[in-house]
Design an enzyme around this catalytic site. Structure first.
Site, PDB file in Angstrom:
ATOM      1  N   ASP A  33       0.827  -1.213   0.000  1.00 44.37           N
ATOM      2  CA  ASP A  33       0.000   0.000   0.000  1.00 44.37           C
ATOM      3  C   ASP A  33       0.863   1.266   0.000  1.00 44.37           C
ATOM      4  O   ASP A  33       0.457   2.321   0.471  1.00 44.37           O
ATOM      5  CB  ASP A  33      -0.969   0.002   1.192  1.00 44.37           C
ATOM      6  N   HIS A 235      22.564  10.412 -18.452  1.00 50.88           N
ATOM      7  CA  HIS A 235      21.519  10.387 -17.419  1.00 50.88           C
ATOM      8  C   HIS A 235      21.899   9.452 -16.278  1.00 50.88           C
ATOM      9  O   HIS A 235      21.084   8.667 -15.809  1.00 50.88           O
ATOM     10  CB  HIS A 235      20.165  10.016 -18.026  1.00 50.88           C
ATOM     11  N   ASP A 252      24.118  17.683 -12.375  1.00 49.69           N
ATOM     12  CA  ASP A 252      22.993  18.243 -13.125  1.00 49.69           C
ATOM     13  C   ASP A 252      21.782  18.057 -12.241  1.00 49.69           C
ATOM     14  O   ASP A 252      21.287  16.937 -12.079  1.00 49.69           O
ATOM     15  CB  ASP A 252      22.849  17.485 -14.466  1.00 49.69           C
ATOM     16  N   ASP A 263      17.214  24.093 -14.093  1.00 49.38           N
ATOM     17  CA  ASP A 263      17.975  22.983 -14.692  1.00 49.38           C
ATOM     18  C   ASP A 263      19.422  23.468 -14.824  1.00 49.38           C
ATOM     19  O   ASP A 263      19.730  24.229 -15.745  1.00 49.38           O
ATOM     20  CB  ASP A 263      17.373  22.645 -16.059  1.00 49.38           C
ATOM     21  N   HIS A 342      24.397  15.482 -27.755  1.00 48.62           N
ATOM     22  CA  HIS A 342      23.037  15.884 -27.356  1.00 48.62           C
ATOM     23  C   HIS A 342      22.780  17.299 -27.842  1.00 48.62           C
ATOM     24  O   HIS A 342      23.664  17.969 -28.385  1.00 48.62           O
ATOM     25  CB  HIS A 342      22.835  15.747 -25.839  1.00 48.62           C
ATOM     26  N   HIS A 346      16.896  23.316 -24.347  1.00 53.06           N
ATOM     27  CA  HIS A 346      15.474  22.956 -24.469  1.00 53.06           C
ATOM     28  C   HIS A 346      14.659  23.995 -23.708  1.00 53.06           C
ATOM     29  O   HIS A 346      15.184  24.688 -22.826  1.00 53.06           O
ATOM     30  CB  HIS A 346      15.228  21.545 -23.907  1.00 53.06           C
ATOM     31  N   HIS A 353      12.056  19.515 -19.426  1.00 52.74           N
ATOM     32  CA  HIS A 353      12.030  19.619 -20.892  1.00 52.74           C
ATOM     33  C   HIS A 353      10.627  20.089 -21.197  1.00 52.74           C
ATOM     34  O   HIS A 353       9.690  19.296 -21.307  1.00 52.74           O
ATOM     35  CB  HIS A 353      12.322  18.268 -21.556  1.00 52.74           C
ATOM     36  N   GLU A 376      23.338  24.310 -22.734  1.00 55.66           N
ATOM     37  CA  GLU A 376      24.078  23.263 -22.024  1.00 55.66           C
ATOM     38  C   GLU A 376      25.039  22.466 -22.905  1.00 55.66           C
ATOM     39  O   GLU A 376      24.892  21.258 -23.058  1.00 55.66           O
ATOM     40  CB  GLU A 376      23.102  22.318 -21.343  1.00 55.66           C
ATOM     41  N   TYR A 380      32.265  14.970 -23.803  1.00 54.18           N
ATOM     42  CA  TYR A 380      32.330  13.728 -23.026  1.00 54.18           C
ATOM     43  C   TYR A 380      33.291  12.779 -23.732  1.00 54.18           C
ATOM     44  O   TYR A 380      32.989  12.296 -24.821  1.00 54.18           O
ATOM     45  CB  TYR A 380      30.932  13.079 -22.936  1.00 54.18           C
ATOM     46  N   ARG A 440      29.967  19.267 -18.639  1.00 55.91           N
ATOM     47  CA  ARG A 440      28.813  20.004 -19.175  1.00 55.91           C
ATOM     48  C   ARG A 440      28.623  21.234 -18.301  1.00 55.91           C
ATOM     49  O   ARG A 440      28.870  21.184 -17.096  1.00 55.91           O
ATOM     50  CB  ARG A 440      27.529  19.142 -19.147  1.00 55.91           C
ATOM     51  N   GLU A 442      25.605  24.132 -17.747  1.00 58.66           N
ATOM     52  CA  GLU A 442      24.213  24.403 -18.128  1.00 58.66           C
ATOM     53  C   GLU A 442      23.646  25.544 -17.305  1.00 58.66           C
ATOM     54  O   GLU A 442      23.690  25.513 -16.074  1.00 58.66           O
ATOM     55  CB  GLU A 442      23.373  23.136 -17.901  1.00 58.66           C
TER      56      GLU A 442
HETATM   57  N1  GLY Z   1      18.551  17.777 -16.642  1.00 65.47           N
HETATM   58  C1  GLY Z   1      18.152  17.328 -17.912  1.00 65.47           C
HETATM   59  C2  GLY Z   1      18.728  18.128 -18.977  1.00 65.47           C
HETATM   60  O1  GLY Z   1      19.682  18.837 -18.756  1.00 65.47           O
HETATM   61  O2  GLY Z   1      18.243  18.195 -20.063  1.00 65.47           O
HETATM   62 MN    MN Z   2      18.780  20.605 -19.561  1.00 66.13          MN
HETATM   63 MN    MN Z   3      20.243  19.492 -16.856  1.00 68.59          MN
END
Ligand code: GLY
Ligand code: MN
Ligand code: MN
Length: 480
Positions: A33, A235, A252, A263, A342, A346, A353, A376, A380, A440, A442
């Site tokens: 539950d 991810h 991130d 983000d 990538h 976004h 997103h 971002e 890598y 990265r 961002e």
């Molecule tokens: N945190 C997901 C992205 O950077 O798109």
């Molecule tokens: Mn992002």
């Molecule tokens: Mn991110």
């Protein structure tokens, strides 16, 4: 009029002679539950402000009770176990519904509401499909015998809602600003807190403590706290590894405030000092991010940002010897995708997103004041990427996407690999000192009338400033 009722009015004006059905998110069982943590669907919350599962909103502008909520009815026993419900009375009194029913009445009321409506605005593929489409099909069965007309077409309401969510109001911008500043403070704490001997999840807890203690009830997405080679897994969410001297830590993560998420990504050395190789890659990523941010202003096509990032990143990769010359080939043949695979950003909002199309009639959508988005770029260099076989075959991202759409991802990859194998191949050795480095950076931007505002520079990106921040004592105490 509260913000939800303003949005409903705007939405209902757009659906004309139709009616819309917007379902809430579904609560899912974790075990026995115990439920997984529930978070309302963004579209549903956007229109209702209602945070319970098992609910449906009906918006029917041609009716004298246009806004209807179907909700879980009061149940004293369940409410002792799982908390208070608004109930049918609360749906009307507190959430402004013109009419409200127990969720069990949905099919019956829908059959009635379908009469004389031309279009049903409903997101097919959601949890309410069997009930909504079942009710519509029953109503259609009756229409042939009774002469009643019911909706002949079903249209996805996101075509309207996405546009409404894309341009943020000043109230939404204020909440996002707060989410951004709390998130930046959490990242700053992570930089102060990280050290060799601590673990990814310890740093995560110090950062998320700052988010929660500053007013966030949840993160906008699962935190990525990726040290060393893990930074090359986009991810990565296990967050269970010890931090090693000499490694970078890529984080991130961001807080959500009032259903708006920031983000942010920062990458920094666990021991407080970038190595020469780490700093060299970091500087390229930062230069790419700065080049994009400098270009952001109303009118810039969204897709241009990626082109700007790719050019700066590729020039840097060639300079560092990660890729062979010439830069033009490294771009045209997509060699840069060995290390940057990538998108550059976004839309950002209720969902990390966020809603909204990126292209209009095939061309990149021009930025407009009130839009919020991320920038971002990253590089890598996976540890096992010691040698590259680079094909001299033109690279066409849109063509690759089309192929994957039509053939499925694995068949598309097979076809592309076959095409590559037919092209001339350049073999290139990756300099050893860069293996295992993932970076990265961002930030979150708001388009203003003349340019854009960076909402997340409460945490530095300059490598010297990051090193100085690392030297400061953390504010969150360490448990061990
Ligand atoms: N945190 C997901 C992205 O950077 O798109
Ligand atoms: Mn992002
Ligand atoms: Mn991110």
């Amino acid at each position: 009029m509260d913000r939800y009722s303003q949005r409903r009015t705007q939405f209902m004006n757009a659906i004309g002679g139709g009616l819309a059905i917007v379902p809430a998110a579904v609560e899912t069982v974790r075990n026995d539950d115990v439920q997984h943590v529930f978070r309302q669907s963004s579209d549903f919350f956007f229109l209702t402000g209602f945070e319970e599962p098992d609910a449906v909103a009906l918006l029917d502008p041609g009716h004298d009770e246009p806004y209807v909520l179907f909700v879980r009815p009061h149940d004293p026993e369940m409410e002792v176990w799982y908390g208070k419900r608004a109930g049918v009375d609360g749906a009307k009194e507190r959430f402004g519904a013109d009419a409200a029913y127990p969720i069990s009445d949905l099919d019956k009321v829908l059959r009635d509401r379908f009469r004389d409506r031309d279009t049903l605005w409903y997101p097919i593929g959601s949890s309410a499909d069997s009930r909504v489409l079942g009710a519509l099909s029953q109503a259609r069965g009756m229409q042939t015998r009774t002469g009643i007309t019911v909706p002949a077409s079903i249209v996805d309401p996101s075509t309207i809602l996405d546009e409404m969510r894309l341009i943020k109001t000043s109230e939404e911008i204020d909440a996002l600003r707060e989410a951004c500043s709390i998130s930046a403070e959490g990242h700053a704490e992570a930089i102060r807190f990280a050290a060799p001997g601590r673990s990814e999840h310890e740093v995560q807890s110090a950062m998320e403590y700052v988010f929660r203690a500053s007013g966030a009830v949840r993160e906008g997405y699962p935190s990525i706290v990726a040290s060393g080679d893990n930074a090359c897994i986009l991810h990565y969410v296990e967050n269970d590894q010890p931090l090693h001297d000499g490694d970078l830590l890529l984080i991130d993560a961001a807080a959500e405030i009032a259903y708006l998420s920031s983000d942010i990504t920062r990458t920094f050395p666990v021991n407080g000092r970038f190595s020469d190789a780490q700093r060299a890659i970091y500087d390229v990523v930062l230069a790419a991010q700065e080049a994009v941010i400098d270009a952001c202003k109303p009118g810039l096509p969204f897709t241009d940002m990626h082109d700007i990032a790719v050019r700066t990143l590729t020039e840097g990769m060639v300079d560092l010897g990660l890729l062979p010359e010439p830069v033009e080939d490294a771009i045209a043949y997509g060699w840069f995708r060995e290390f940057y695979f990538h998108g550059t950003g976004h839309w950002l909002g209720m969902d990390v997103h966020d809603a909204g199309v990126y292209r209009i009639d095939g061309a990149g959508r021009p930025l407009q004041p009130g839009m919020t988005f991320t920038v971002e770029p990253g590089i890598y260099v996976a540890r096992d990427k010691t040698v590259l076989d680079l094909a001299n075959a033109p690279f066409d991202l849109d063509g690759e996407r089309d192929l994957a759409y039509l053939q499925g991802a694995s068949e598309a990859k097979r076809i592309l690999d076959e095409r590559k194998s037919e092209a001339d191949v350049v073999t290139h050795e990756v300099p050893e000192q860069f293996l295992g480095i993932g970076v990265r950076i961002e930030d979150d931007l708001l388009v203003t009338s003349s340019g854009c505002e960076n909402l997340t520079r409460g945490v530095p990106v300059d490598p010297d400033e990051i090193e100085a921040l690392w030297e400061q004592p953390p504010t969150v105490p360490a448990i061990r």
